[in-house]
Design a protein around this motif. Structure first.
Motif, short mmCIF file in Angstrom:
data_model
loop_
_atom_site.label_atom_id
_atom_site.label_comp_id
_atom_site.label_asym_id
_atom_site.label_seq_id
_atom_site.Cartn_x
_atom_site.Cartn_y
_atom_site.Cartn_z
N ILE A 26 0.87 -1.30 -0.11
CA ILE A 26 0.07 0.17 0.12
C ILE A 26 0.78 1.46 -0.09
CG2 ILE A 26 -1.77 1.26 1.32
CD1 ILE A 26 -2.80 -1.48 2.24
N THR A 27 1.74 1.25 0.60
CA THR A 27 2.91 2.29 0.79
C THR A 27 3.53 2.57 -0.37
OG1 THR A 27 3.27 1.80 3.10
CG2 THR A 27 4.84 3.42 2.09
N GLY A 28 3.89 1.58 -1.27
CA GLY A 28 4.55 1.93 -2.39
C GLY A 28 3.51 2.19 -3.48
N LEU A 29 2.19 1.92 -3.52
CA LEU A 29 1.42 2.13 -4.45
C LEU A 29 0.91 3.62 -4.24
CD1 LEU A 29 -1.32 -0.78 -4.29
CD2 LEU A 29 0.35 -0.06 -6.37
N TYR A 30 0.92 4.12 -3.14
CA TYR A 30 0.68 5.49 -2.75
C TYR A 30 1.87 6.61 -3.09
CZ TYR A 30 -0.72 9.50 0.09
OH TYR A 30 -1.01 10.73 0.32
N LEU A 31 3.00 6.10 -2.67
CA LEU A 31 4.28 6.86 -3.00
C LEU A 31 4.33 6.91 -4.59
CD1 LEU A 31 6.55 5.81 -0.18
CD2 LEU A 31 5.25 7.92 -0.24
N ALA A 32 4.41 5.70 -5.26
CA ALA A 32 4.38 5.71 -6.64
C ALA A 32 3.24 6.00 -7.59
CB ALA A 32 5.25 4.36 -7.20
N ALA A 58 2.31 8.12 -9.74
CA ALA A 58 2.51 8.75 -10.69
C ALA A 58 2.73 7.56 -11.81
CB ALA A 58 3.70 9.62 -11.00
N PHE A 59 3.36 6.34 -11.27
CA PHE A 59 3.62 5.44 -12.14
C PHE A 59 2.60 4.08 -12.08
CE2 PHE A 59 5.49 0.98 -12.74
CZ PHE A 59 5.90 0.87 -13.78
N PHE A 60 2.11 3.79 -10.95
CA PHE A 60 1.18 2.64 -10.93
C PHE A 60 0.01 3.01 -11.38
CE2 PHE A 60 4.37 1.22 -7.80
CZ PHE A 60 4.61 0.07 -8.39
#
Length: 392
Positions: free
Chosen positions: A71-77, A79-81
């Motif tokens: 979830i943290t990766g999806l939130y921070l990235a 613009a890509f995901f």
């Protein structure tokens, strides 16, 4: 020759002889535990509760940490995901259209380009209907704000009563007058609602390549498994996801276009300004469950208060829109969508809240398709005929 008779042996019987003389029930029964006083105690028939092992606790904690990291990766990235996920979902929805064009001997790559161009042209047309009145109204925001404040003097008495109640119970007394929001929110709101140009290009390029290579991706996903059972299960999952998402897009688009047409007719009948733009806005917002109709109702209320001299005339179009959306949401859509695409209201609300918090308006649009994909995967990996807990 005389034989001396042997005397009977006086040796004690062996342990094997003793064990052979025991009854079968005594041989099978486990040894009883001696009590402190020496009296044997009968075995207990009560079962102890299961003990949670340390390995299970560690596994649960690791799964929780993995979910938090994802979830943290999806939130921070984002613009890509977000463009990639949007392209995958929309591409899966539009893949049946590409397969249909292939029947007329149109290459799949060309069909993907034609489909994306057509969809982009339709979205641009809808945005154009909304854009011109939105620009016109945004240039008159200070004038409209003062006009709206003057027409809302009918709420001065309820606000005064509320202020008196707050002062009586010792609460804050800053609600005595109606304060309109400042215009400073316009720029951040536009930045939040509109994606960047790089995200849009990433979405378009990924969408075209996804539709063009969907067959190869399907084959690669299926052949990735070695066992025939898992290949068949993956094939069924992909077919059902493609069929359900394609039907969802077609049905929801037809329903939302109908909602937009009826909203435009309601606005034209009640004398609202720019009924075509309001109808197009209703059709676009209706793609977002729950939030879209509520936002459209608020827009109609504001436009009605600004445009009409009386409060009754201002609330006529919002009231008719509320009745229409109630009929559409509770009768028309469930009847057309059917049981296979019908989603639980609580699940839809929770998915909408989560994906809106994570990715904003585009996440709200993706909440229902992602929920459909999750339910399909769950049905195939954990079917209903699997062993379940007994009732009661």
């Amino acid at each position: 020759m005389s034989v001396t008779p042997t005397k009977p042996s006086s040796a004690k019987p062996s342990s094997a002889a003793k064990s052979s003389s025991l009854t079968p029930a005594a041989a099978k029964s486990p040894p009883s535990k001696p009590a402190p006083g020496g009296t044997p105690v009968t075995d207990s028939k009560f079962e102890l509760p299961p003990v949670i092992r340390r390995q299970e606790v560690v596994a649960i904690c690791l799964v929780g940490l993995l979910i938090i990291c994802i979830i943290t990766g999806l939130y921070l990235a984002k613009a890509f995901f977000l463009p990639i996920t949007m392209a995958f979902i929309v591409g899966t929805m539009l893949s049946p259209a590409a397969s249909f064009l292939e029947r007329f001997r149109i290459p799949r790559a060309l069909a993907a380009v034609l489909i994306v161009i057509t969809a982009t042209a339709g979205a641009t047309f809808m945005v154009g209907l909304i854009g011109s009145p939105a620009v016109e109204w945004s240039s008159k925001l200070p004038e409209l704000g003062s006009m709206l404040k003057e027409k809302l003097h009918v709420f001065d008495r309820p606000l005064a009563l509320w202020q008196q109640l707050q002062s009586t119970i010792g609460g804050p007394d800053n609600l005595g007058s109606l304060h309109l929001p400042k215009i400073d929110w316009v720029q951040p709101a536009l930045e939040f609602l509109s994606p960047t140009f790089a995200e849009f290009l990433l979405f378009i390029a990924t969408l075209i390549m996804f539709i063009a290579s969907w067959r190869d991706l399907r084959r690669a996903l299926i052949m990735n498994f070695g066992e025939r059972e898992w290949r068949l299960r993956t094939l069924r999952i992909l077919n059902e996801i493609e069929g359900h998402l394609g039907n969802y897009l077609l049905i929801v688009t037809m329903i939302n276009v109908g909602v937009g047409i009826i909203t435009g007719l309601i606005c034209a009948i009640t004398g609202m300004p720019n009924p075509a733009g309001l109808g197009a806005l209703a059709a676009i917002l209706n793609f977002i469950p729950i939030i879209g109709p509520v936002a459209m109702f608020a827009v109609l209320v504001v436009v009605g208060i600004v445009s009409f001299p009386t409060l009754g005339g201002a609330l006529l179009a919002p009231a008719m829109f509320t009745v229409m959306t109630f009929m559409e949401g509770h009768f028309l859509t469930p009847m057309i969508v059917g049981r296979r695409l019908a989603l639980n209201a609580l699940a839809v609300f929770l998915a909408l809240a989560f994906w809106t918090w994570l990715w904003g308006p585009m996440g709200a649009f993706l909440s229902s398709p992602l929920l459909i994909v999750a339910l399909i995967v769950k049905e195939h990996l954990m079917p209903d005929d699997a062993p379940q807990l007994p009732e009661g």
